[in-house]
Design a protein around this motif. Structure first.
Motif: not given
Length: 165
Positions: A82, A135, A139
């Protein structure tokens, strides 16, 4: 005895393919050089060859990451992913400064292998940066699709940079 999965074997083949690609490109590098006094028609072929080279390298890097998702179910699952766009940007910037300093201050500019290592590394880092952005923003996508989209986006972005900037 150390056990290697077939995905590790495929990743090894990708490393060998990158080495062979560097050798082939080095053999034909004289044929795709752009003369200083060249017309627009003479510059298209080297630009297309460069784009082909970039596409192959980014494709092989993406394939290497795809095989990693097959080997490990935890790939792209760690909480650091993240924060990866920022982390990769810092790593990319620092290594860019280090590589350019080494290139300018040492006789490494005479070493062709160092140039290919730099090109492969920076294309891999750009692809990894794009993967980390995808990413974080998407998600819900499965990991293989993230890798596919990052490879395509990386090639497209570099295409725009090479041909239009």
């Amino acid at each position: 005895m150390l056990y290697f999965s077939r995905w590790t074997f495929y990743q090894s083949l990708i490393i060998i393919a990158l080495i062979i690609l560097a050798f082939i490109v080095d053999q034909f590098s004289q044929d795709i050089a752009i003369p200083v006094s060249s017309s627009e028609d003479e510059t298209i072929t080297p630009m297309l060859m460069t784009l082909l080279f970039i596409s192959i390298v980014v494709g092989l890097c993406s394939l290497w990451m795809y095989f990693q998702t097959k080997k490990s179910s935890t790939f792209l699952q760690h909480q650091f992913w993240d924060k990866m766009p920022g982390i990769i940007t810092v790593i990319f910037s620092v290594t860019l400064i280090i590589f350019l300093t080494l290139f300018m201050l040492t006789p490494l500019q005479d070493q062709r292998w160092f140039m290919y290592v730099m090109i492969y590394y920076f294309l891999y880092m750009i692809n990894l940066l794009v993967l980390s952005v995808i990413h974080v923003s998407k998600k819900e996508l499965p990991n293989p699709n993230k890798i596919l989209y990052s490879g395509i986006t990386t090639v497209f972005a570099l295409f725009v940079i090479i041909f239009f900037i």
